[in-house]
Design an enzyme around this catalytic site. Sequence first.
Site, mmCIF file in Angstrom:
data_model
loop_
_atom_site.group_PDB
_atom_site.id
_atom_site.type_symbol
_atom_site.label_atom_id
_atom_site.label_comp_id
_atom_site.label_asym_id
_atom_site.label_seq_id
_atom_site.Cartn_x
_atom_site.Cartn_y
_atom_site.Cartn_z
ATOM 1 N N LYS A 1 34.202 42.323 44.904
ATOM 2 C CA LYS A 1 34.717 41.168 44.175
ATOM 3 C C LYS A 1 33.694 40.018 44.170
ATOM 4 O O LYS A 1 33.682 39.209 43.244
ATOM 5 C CB LYS A 1 36.075 40.744 44.748
ATOM 6 C CG LYS A 1 37.173 41.787 44.468
ATOM 7 C CD LYS A 1 37.366 42.040 42.972
ATOM 8 C CE LYS A 1 38.459 43.030 42.654
ATOM 9 N NZ LYS A 1 38.719 43.171 41.212
ATOM 10 N N TYR B 1 35.552 46.031 49.791
ATOM 11 C CA TYR B 1 36.320 45.464 48.672
ATOM 12 C C TYR B 1 35.843 44.036 48.385
ATOM 13 O O TYR B 1 35.625 43.658 47.223
ATOM 14 C CB TYR B 1 37.812 45.487 48.990
ATOM 15 C CG TYR B 1 38.645 44.844 47.906
ATOM 16 C CD1 TYR B 1 38.773 45.440 46.652
ATOM 17 C CD2 TYR B 1 39.294 43.622 48.123
ATOM 18 C CE1 TYR B 1 39.523 44.840 45.645
ATOM 19 C CE2 TYR B 1 40.046 43.021 47.121
ATOM 20 C CZ TYR B 1 40.157 43.634 45.888
ATOM 21 O OH TYR B 1 40.897 43.040 44.890
ATOM 22 N N PHE C 1 48.820 47.633 44.074
ATOM 23 C CA PHE C 1 47.525 47.467 44.730
ATOM 24 C C PHE C 1 47.608 47.713 46.241
ATOM 25 O O PHE C 1 46.781 48.433 46.820
ATOM 26 C CB PHE C 1 47.049 46.038 44.445
ATOM 27 C CG PHE C 1 45.779 45.625 45.120
ATOM 28 C CD1 PHE C 1 44.540 45.924 44.567
ATOM 29 C CD2 PHE C 1 45.811 44.904 46.312
ATOM 30 C CE1 PHE C 1 43.360 45.525 45.191
ATOM 31 C CE2 PHE C 1 44.636 44.502 46.937
ATOM 32 C CZ PHE C 1 43.411 44.815 46.379
ATOM 33 N N PRO D 1 42.638 36.051 41.908
ATOM 34 C CA PRO D 1 43.968 35.934 42.524
ATOM 35 C C PRO D 1 43.916 36.095 44.038
ATOM 36 O O PRO D 1 43.045 36.774 44.587
ATOM 37 C CB PRO D 1 44.758 37.101 41.905
ATOM 38 C CG PRO D 1 43.929 37.601 40.760
ATOM 39 C CD PRO D 1 42.503 37.288 41.127
ATOM 40 N N SER E 1 38.668 38.181 42.602
ATOM 41 C CA SER E 1 39.640 38.046 43.696
ATOM 42 C C SER E 1 39.202 36.940 44.634
ATOM 43 O O SER E 1 38.000 36.653 44.767
ATOM 44 C CB SER E 1 39.736 39.350 44.480
ATOM 45 O OG SER E 1 40.512 39.169 45.648
ATOM 46 N N VAL F 1 48.995 39.158 45.315
ATOM 47 C CA VAL F 1 49.835 39.498 44.167
ATOM 48 C C VAL F 1 50.560 40.803 44.510
ATOM 49 O O VAL F 1 49.912 41.802 44.848
ATOM 50 C CB VAL F 1 48.991 39.721 42.894
ATOM 51 C CG1 VAL F 1 49.898 39.847 41.679
ATOM 52 C CG2 VAL F 1 47.972 38.607 42.699
HETATM 53 P P1 NDP Z 1 47.699 47.892 40.555
HETATM 54 O O1 NDP Z 1 47.412 48.968 41.534
HETATM 55 O O2 NDP Z 1 49.112 47.559 40.271
HETATM 56 O O3 NDP Z 1 46.965 48.202 39.166
HETATM 57 C C1 NDP Z 1 45.649 48.679 39.131
HETATM 58 C C2 NDP Z 1 45.351 49.171 37.735
HETATM 59 O O4 NDP Z 1 43.985 49.642 37.714
HETATM 60 C C3 NDP Z 1 46.235 50.324 37.337
HETATM 61 O O5 NDP Z 1 46.653 50.140 36.007
HETATM 62 C C4 NDP Z 1 45.312 51.528 37.446
HETATM 63 O O6 NDP Z 1 45.677 52.453 36.436
HETATM 64 C C5 NDP Z 1 43.957 50.908 37.095
HETATM 65 N N1 NDP Z 1 42.843 51.697 37.579
HETATM 66 C C6 NDP Z 1 42.484 51.947 38.863
HETATM 67 N N2 NDP Z 1 41.421 52.736 38.892
HETATM 68 C C7 NDP Z 1 41.092 52.995 37.592
HETATM 69 C C8 NDP Z 1 40.079 53.758 36.972
HETATM 70 N N3 NDP Z 1 39.174 54.422 37.698
HETATM 71 N N4 NDP Z 1 40.033 53.819 35.624
HETATM 72 C C9 NDP Z 1 40.939 53.151 34.878
HETATM 73 N N5 NDP Z 1 41.934 52.402 35.412
HETATM 74 C C10 NDP Z 1 41.996 52.342 36.764
HETATM 75 O O7 NDP Z 1 46.915 46.622 41.096
HETATM 76 P P2 NDP Z 1 46.738 45.130 40.515
HETATM 77 O O8 NDP Z 1 47.409 44.977 39.221
HETATM 78 O O9 NDP Z 1 47.075 44.208 41.606
HETATM 79 O O10 NDP Z 1 45.152 45.113 40.345
HETATM 80 C C11 NDP Z 1 44.501 44.764 39.150
HETATM 81 C C12 NDP Z 1 43.227 44.023 39.489
HETATM 82 O O11 NDP Z 1 43.554 42.840 40.197
HETATM 83 C C13 NDP Z 1 42.265 44.791 40.397
HETATM 84 O O12 NDP Z 1 40.955 44.597 39.918
HETATM 85 C C14 NDP Z 1 42.446 44.120 41.756
HETATM 86 O O13 NDP Z 1 41.286 44.226 42.546
HETATM 87 C C15 NDP Z 1 42.721 42.707 41.330
HETATM 88 N N6 NDP Z 1 43.379 41.874 42.320
HETATM 89 C C16 NDP Z 1 44.593 42.218 42.840
HETATM 90 C C17 NDP Z 1 45.187 41.402 43.783
HETATM 91 C C18 NDP Z 1 46.484 41.747 44.442
HETATM 92 O O14 NDP Z 1 46.813 41.118 45.490
HETATM 93 N N7 NDP Z 1 47.278 42.668 43.904
HETATM 94 C C19 NDP Z 1 44.574 40.129 44.186
HETATM 95 C C20 NDP Z 1 43.291 39.887 43.581
HETATM 96 C C21 NDP Z 1 42.744 40.711 42.672
HETATM 97 P P3 NDP Z 1 45.701 54.064 36.558
HETATM 98 O O15 NDP Z 1 46.166 54.391 37.930
HETATM 99 O O16 NDP Z 1 46.614 54.464 35.450
HETATM 100 O O17 NDP Z 1 44.297 54.442 36.284
HETATM 101 C C1 8X3 Z 2 43.232 41.258 46.652
HETATM 102 C C2 8X3 Z 2 43.452 40.001 47.376
HETATM 103 O O1 8X3 Z 2 43.484 38.992 49.682
HETATM 104 O O2 8X3 Z 2 44.946 40.897 49.244
HETATM 105 O O3 8X3 Z 2 42.145 41.113 45.813
HETATM 106 O O4 8X3 Z 2 42.591 41.211 49.448
HETATM 107 S S1 8X3 Z 2 43.619 40.281 49.017
#
Ligand code: NDP
Ligand code: 8X3
Length: 253
Positions: free
Chosen positions: A157, A153, A190, A183, A140, A186
Amino acid sequence: MKDKIVFITGATSGIGEGCARKFAAMGSKLILNGRNTEKLNQLRDELTAKGTEVLLLPFDVRDREAMRQALTTLEGQWKDIDVLVNNAGLVIGVDKEFEGSLDEWDIVIDTNIKGLLAMTRMIVPGMVERGRGHIINIGSIAGDAAYPGGSVYCATKAAVKALSDGLRIDLVDTPLRVTNIKPGMVETNFTVVRYRGDKQRADDFYKGIHPLNGDDIAEVVYYAASAPAHVQIAEVLVMPTNQATGTISYRQK
Ligand code: NDP
Ligand code: 8X3
């Protein structure tokens, strides 16, 4: 990426789900993980209807024994994982470092760092033996610098960056590649999780800005995975056009 075996953690939502759809569209065979088995079943049904081979491996990445157990069930072609997308991750809350919940932070640290590390530890040895493989970690922009209410958090990262860089060093004498995708904003579930289920607050977070979506990041993941074998995309920082840093973005009124 036709017929490549791609393992995606956290495939039930957002970036992971986008990656599943992208790799499926490009002919890959998918191992999909997450905890929400209903969502995993729906995604498998959707993708298999379009001709993709899908294997579901639901487990909590924090549960090392469940992970180990699930991985021992892999048979035949499914054992030969070509691409591991370490995507599962979350943040809970926007509390100050001297005020937040240690229990919530345990969940964040155990998922984002220890879950990713355990997946790496269990899957990469097979890749080394086979002499091929690509580990794509979803880091991230938050790993580049701390921001208010995000210290734990951000620390996780930053750890993903260090784990990615360290793994790349440890694999330097192999054909394996390691990529850290970082990223910015997004729009996925999340932010709903970050605000402990407050959907309105999550929607407000994206007001006035055109955020990225899971499919945008999936394109970058796929680009890295499908680059020629001698090209290692080490790190990618990808943001919405109106975001400049983790804390500076322009929002239209
Ligand atoms: P979402 O919340 O949409 O998706 C998160 C995914 O992680 C879900 O599929 C969830 O599935 C899974 N997950 C969470 N905890 C567990 C666990 N203990 N075991 C298995 N699966 C798990 O968020 P994003 O798609 O945005 O996030 C994906 C990644 O991207 C993360 O690592 C996040 O930190 C990173 N990220 C996101 C950003 C954003 O702005 N959205 C920016 C930068 C990075 P389930 O609940 O079915 O377990
Ligand atoms: C998530 C990106 O900037 O929303 O990894 O914390 S931010």
